[in-house]
Design a protein around this motif. Structure first.
Motif: not given
Length: 191
Positions: A81, A84, A89, A92-93, A96-97, A100, A103-104, A112, A163
């Motif tokens: 990661v 990060w 989480l 980081v959210s 850097e919303p 994230v 990434w998700l 990252h 996820w």
């Protein structure tokens, strides 16, 4: 030739409990206790070969389970990661919303500066090719995301499914078969 791979997810540690990207932290007291209890109960799958992900948590889990002497499997290293690492989480959210969310939502994204989910699934999926070269059993102590990636590959699911797979600590996911055709048995608790 039939191969069985028993993926044992590592016991809980501080980083997992805090939803923090792994930073090399060890098991906590409850994680060590749970792993030793599972070992004492004889719940650990017997295997001819033992592979261990190169994290502190996985090495400590393997020892506590009585799986000393296993070979370190760098191909089973956790998701990189990048910057990060060590952050939660939530942290980081907040910082850097958009990164994230990207990434998700996009398995090819690596905001990252580490590894994308697709690259990770490809790398970890290569372990199954190696495992298929050996008839018999292998026990691998790994981080939860390694189990997720292998489940995605075995099922032929898209990386976006990564996820959607929950992997509790100290559970066993069994893969049986051969290269190109694997069967899956999920989530048996060790305790």
């Amino acid at each position: 030739m039939t191969t069985r791979v028993f993926l044992v997810s590592a016991a809980i540690g501080e980083a997992l409990r805090e939803a923090r990207f792994d930073d090399g932290s060890p098991l906590d007291a409850s994680g060590l206790r749970a792993a030793r209890t599972a070992a004492d109960a004889g719940a650990v799958p017997a295997g001819g070969r033992v592979s261990v992900s190169p994290t502190v948590r996985c090495r400590q889990t393997a020892v506590a389970l009585g799986l000393e002497g296993g070979s370190e499997a760098t191909e089973l290293a956790p998701l990189d990661v990048g910057r990060w690492r060590g952050a939660t989480l939530a942290e980081v959210s907040a910082q850097e919303p958009e990164a994230v969310a990207r990434w998700l939502g996009d398995p090819t994204s690596a905001p990252h500066d580490g590894e994308s989910v697709r690259a990770f699934c490809d790398r970890v999926g290569g372990y199954l090719d190696l495992a298929a070269e050996h008839d018999g059993r292998t026990v691998a102590v790994v981080e939860p995301e390694v189990v997720r990636a292998l489940v995605v590959r075995v099922l032929g699911a898209p990386e976006s499914a990564f996820w959607r797979v929950d992997v509790p600590p100290l559970t066993v996911t069994e893969l049986s078969g051969r290269a190109g055709r694997w069967n899956l048995r999920t989530g048996r608790p060790l305790a």
